[in-house]
Design a protein around this motif. Structure first.
Motif, PDB file in Angstrom:
ATOM      1  N   PRO A  60       0.832  -1.211   0.000  1.00  0.00           N
ATOM      2  CA  PRO A  60       0.000   0.000   0.000  1.00  0.00           C
ATOM      3  C   PRO A  60       0.869   1.266   0.000  1.00  0.00           C
ATOM      4  O   PRO A  60       1.774   1.399   0.818  1.00  0.00           O
ATOM      5  CB  PRO A  60      -0.797  -0.123   1.300  1.00  0.00           C
ATOM      6  N   GLY A  61       0.645   2.108  -0.965  1.00  0.00           N
ATOM      7  CA  GLY A  61       1.390   3.361  -1.036  1.00  0.00           C
ATOM      8  C   GLY A  61       2.589   3.360  -1.956  1.00  0.00           C
ATOM      9  O   GLY A  61       3.256   4.378  -2.117  1.00  0.00           O
ATOM     10  N   GLY A  62       2.892   2.212  -2.587  1.00  0.00           N
ATOM     11  CA  GLY A  62       4.032   2.198  -3.504  1.00  0.00           C
ATOM     12  C   GLY A  62       4.585   0.808  -3.755  1.00  0.00           C
ATOM     13  O   GLY A  62       3.888  -0.194  -3.659  1.00  0.00           O
ATOM     14  N   MET A  63       5.852   0.766  -4.069  1.00  0.00           N
ATOM     15  CA  MET A  63       6.530  -0.501  -4.356  1.00  0.00           C
ATOM     16  C   MET A  63       7.982  -0.389  -3.920  1.00  0.00           C
ATOM     17  O   MET A  63       8.490   0.695  -3.666  1.00  0.00           O
ATOM     18  CB  MET A  63       6.482  -0.820  -5.843  1.00  0.00           C
ATOM     19  N   PHE A  64       8.645  -1.544  -3.850  1.00  0.00           N
ATOM     20  CA  PHE A  64      10.078  -1.540  -3.568  1.00  0.00           C
ATOM     21  C   PHE A  64      10.745  -2.694  -4.291  1.00  0.00           C
ATOM     22  O   PHE A  64      10.118  -3.692  -4.631  1.00  0.00           O
ATOM     23  CB  PHE A  64      10.364  -1.573  -2.059  1.00  0.00           C
ATOM     24  N   ARG A  65      12.016  -2.528  -4.530  1.00  0.00           N
ATOM     25  CA  ARG A  65      12.843  -3.559  -5.163  1.00  0.00           C
ATOM     26  C   ARG A  65      13.774  -4.123  -4.097  1.00  0.00           C
ATOM     27  O   ARG A  65      14.325  -3.386  -3.294  1.00  0.00           O
ATOM     28  CB  ARG A  65      13.644  -2.960  -6.316  1.00  0.00           C
ATOM     29  N   TYR A  66      13.907  -5.441  -4.112  1.00  0.00           N
ATOM     30  CA  TYR A  66      14.756  -6.100  -3.121  1.00  0.00           C
ATOM     31  C   TYR A  66      15.609  -7.178  -3.787  1.00  0.00           C
ATOM     32  O   TYR A  66      15.342  -7.621  -4.900  1.00  0.00           O
ATOM     33  CB  TYR A  66      13.907  -6.709  -1.995  1.00  0.00           C
ATOM     34  N   LEU A  67      16.635  -7.578  -3.065  1.00  0.00           N
ATOM     35  CA  LEU A  67      17.561  -8.599  -3.524  1.00  0.00           C
ATOM     36  C   LEU A  67      17.800  -9.572  -2.385  1.00  0.00           C
ATOM     37  O   LEU A  67      18.096  -9.153  -1.258  1.00  0.00           O
ATOM     38  CB  LEU A  67      18.881  -7.936  -3.940  1.00  0.00           C
ATOM     39  N   VAL A  68      17.660 -10.864  -2.645  1.00  0.00           N
ATOM     40  CA  VAL A  68      17.940 -11.900  -1.650  1.00  0.00           C
ATOM     41  C   VAL A  68      19.343 -12.434  -1.914  1.00  0.00           C
ATOM     42  O   VAL A  68      19.656 -12.854  -3.034  1.00  0.00           O
ATOM     43  CB  VAL A  68      16.910 -13.049  -1.724  1.00  0.00           C
ATOM     44  N   VAL A  69      20.182 -12.415  -0.890  1.00  0.00           N
ATOM     45  CA  VAL A  69      21.547 -12.937  -1.007  1.00  0.00           C
ATOM     46  C   VAL A  69      21.719 -14.021   0.063  1.00  0.00           C
ATOM     47  O   VAL A  69      22.021 -13.725   1.229  1.00  0.00           O
ATOM     48  CB  VAL A  69      22.603 -11.821  -0.837  1.00  0.00           C
ATOM     49  N   PRO A  70      21.491 -15.297  -0.317  1.00  0.00           N
ATOM     50  CA  PRO A  70      21.540 -16.378   0.664  1.00  0.00           C
ATOM     51  C   PRO A  70      22.869 -16.475   1.427  1.00  0.00           C
ATOM     52  O   PRO A  70      22.860 -16.702   2.633  1.00  0.00           O
ATOM     53  CB  PRO A  70      21.300 -17.640  -0.176  1.00  0.00           C
ATOM     54  N   ARG A  71      23.992 -16.276   0.761  1.00  0.00           N
ATOM     55  CA  ARG A  71      25.286 -16.411   1.451  1.00  0.00           C
ATOM     56  C   ARG A  71      25.475 -15.351   2.523  1.00  0.00           C
ATOM     57  O   ARG A  71      26.207 -15.559   3.476  1.00  0.00           O
ATOM     58  CB  ARG A  71      26.451 -16.340   0.454  1.00  0.00           C
ATOM     59  N   HIS A  72      24.815 -14.206   2.394  1.00  0.00           N
ATOM     60  CA  HIS A  72      24.858 -13.156   3.422  1.00  0.00           C
ATOM     61  C   HIS A  72      23.724 -13.313   4.429  1.00  0.00           C
ATOM     62  O   HIS A  72      23.714 -12.627   5.446  1.00  0.00           O
ATOM     63  CB  HIS A  72      24.728 -11.768   2.792  1.00  0.00           C
ATOM     64  N   GLU A  73      22.763 -14.184   4.105  1.00  0.00           N
ATOM     65  CA  GLU A  73      21.525 -14.331   4.872  1.00  0.00           C
ATOM     66  C   GLU A  73      20.860 -12.971   5.055  1.00  0.00           C
ATOM     67  O   GLU A  73      20.477 -12.568   6.152  1.00  0.00           O
ATOM     68  CB  GLU A  73      21.781 -15.029   6.213  1.00  0.00           C
ATOM     69  N   ARG A  74      20.704 -12.278   3.921  1.00  0.00           N
ATOM     70  CA  ARG A  74      20.130 -10.944   3.927  1.00  0.00           C
ATOM     71  C   ARG A  74      19.132 -10.766   2.798  1.00  0.00           C
ATOM     72  O   ARG A  74      19.286 -11.320   1.711  1.00  0.00           O
ATOM     73  CB  ARG A  74      21.195  -9.864   3.726  1.00  0.00           C
ATOM     74  N   VAL A  75      18.123  -9.957   3.101  1.00  0.00           N
ATOM     75  CA  VAL A  75      17.249  -9.401   2.084  1.00  0.00           C
ATOM     76  C   VAL A  75      17.594  -7.918   2.052  1.00  0.00           C
ATOM     77  O   VAL A  75      17.441  -7.218   3.056  1.00  0.00           O
ATOM     78  CB  VAL A  75      15.758  -9.611   2.432  1.00  0.00           C
ATOM     79  N   TYR A  76      18.110  -7.466   0.928  1.00  0.00           N
ATOM     80  CA  TYR A  76      18.508  -6.071   0.781  1.00  0.00           C
ATOM     81  C   TYR A  76      17.403  -5.298   0.072  1.00  0.00           C
ATOM     82  O   TYR A  76      16.997  -5.670  -1.031  1.00  0.00           O
ATOM     83  CB  TYR A  76      19.793  -5.948  -0.037  1.00  0.00           C
ATOM     84  N   ILE A  77      16.927  -4.242   0.699  1.00  0.00           N
ATOM     85  CA  ILE A  77      15.984  -3.330   0.062  1.00  0.00           C
ATOM     86  C   ILE A  77      16.843  -2.302  -0.663  1.00  0.00           C
ATOM     87  O   ILE A  77      17.604  -1.567  -0.040  1.00  0.00           O
ATOM     88  CB  ILE A  77      15.071  -2.629   1.099  1.00  0.00           C
ATOM     89  N   VAL A  78      16.745  -2.275  -1.987  1.00  0.00           N
ATOM     90  CA  VAL A  78      17.657  -1.436  -2.764  1.00  0.00           C
ATOM     91  C   VAL A  78      16.998  -0.205  -3.377  1.00  0.00           C
ATOM     92  O   VAL A  78      17.689   0.737  -3.782  1.00  0.00           O
ATOM     93  CB  VAL A  78      18.374  -2.250  -3.863  1.00  0.00           C
ATOM     94  N   GLN A  79      15.657  -0.193  -3.448  1.00  0.00           N
ATOM     95  CA  GLN A  79      14.970   0.955  -4.030  1.00  0.00           C
ATOM     96  C   GLN A  79      13.526   0.970  -3.553  1.00  0.00           C
ATOM     97  O   GLN A  79      12.902  -0.095  -3.446  1.00  0.00           O
ATOM     98  CB  GLN A  79      14.997   0.866  -5.550  1.00  0.00           C
ATOM     99  N   THR A  80      13.005   2.154  -3.254  1.00  0.00           N
ATOM    100  CA  THR A  80      11.592   2.295  -2.946  1.00  0.00           C
ATOM    101  C   THR A  80      10.994   3.351  -3.843  1.00  0.00           C
ATOM    102  O   THR A  80      11.674   4.301  -4.245  1.00  0.00           O
ATOM    103  CB  THR A  80      11.362   2.701  -1.469  1.00  0.00           C
ATOM    104  N   THR A  81       9.717   3.168  -4.161  1.00  0.00           N
ATOM    105  CA  THR A  81       8.986   4.132  -4.976  1.00  0.00           C
ATOM    106  C   THR A  81       7.602   4.344  -4.380  1.00  0.00           C
ATOM    107  O   THR A  81       6.690   3.555  -4.618  1.00  0.00           O
ATOM    108  CB  THR A  81       8.855   3.630  -6.439  1.00  0.00           C
ATOM    109  N   PRO A  82       7.462   5.383  -3.554  1.00  0.00           N
ATOM    110  CA  PRO A  82       6.123   5.674  -3.032  1.00  0.00           C
ATOM    111  C   PRO A  82       5.294   6.399  -4.073  1.00  0.00           C
ATOM    112  O   PRO A  82       5.818   7.080  -4.945  1.00  0.00           O
ATOM    113  CB  PRO A  82       6.409   6.577  -1.822  1.00  0.00           C
ATOM    114  N   TRP A  83       3.967   6.239  -4.006  1.00  0.00           N
ATOM    115  CA  TRP A  83       3.080   7.018  -4.873  1.00  0.00           C
ATOM    116  C   TRP A  83       1.884   7.489  -4.119  1.00  0.00           C
ATOM    117  O   TRP A  83       1.635   7.250  -3.027  1.00  0.00           O
ATOM    118  CB  TRP A  83       2.653   6.336  -6.143  1.00  0.00           C
TER     119      TRP A  83
END
Length: 83
Positions: A60-83
């Motif tokens: 709700p309110g926009g979108m975001f782009r993320y990247l899953v990196v299993p070896r880091h055990e991380r989900v990286y949020i790399v970009q958000t776009t609110p509208w």
């Protein structure tokens, strides 16, 4: 290590200036993505395949782009776009 999410390159660069309600939605969905990745990649630090690449999520309110990196055990949020 344990699975978590974070903004990359930084929280200020990724969500700076976005409406607070949108940021809350991104954080909630990021938590869901972490739980899913943790279940899919049981021992991420020893993962040998290619990372799954980036994906988009609509909240709700926009979108975001993320990247899953299993070896880091991380989900990286790399970009958000609110509208």
């Amino acid at each position: 290590m344990s699975w978590t999410w974070e903004c990359d390159p930084s929280e200020e660069e990724v969500v700076g200036g976005a409406p607070p309600a949108f940021v809350v939605e991104v954080e909630k969905r990021a938590g869901e993505l972490v739980r899913a990745a943790e279940a899919l990649y049981l021992n991420g630090t020893t993962y040998q395949e290619m990372s799954p690449g980036s994906s988009d999520q609509f909240v709700p309110g926009g979108m975001f782009r993320y990247l899953v990196v299993p070896r880091h055990e991380r989900v990286y949020i790399v970009q958000t776009t609110p509208w």
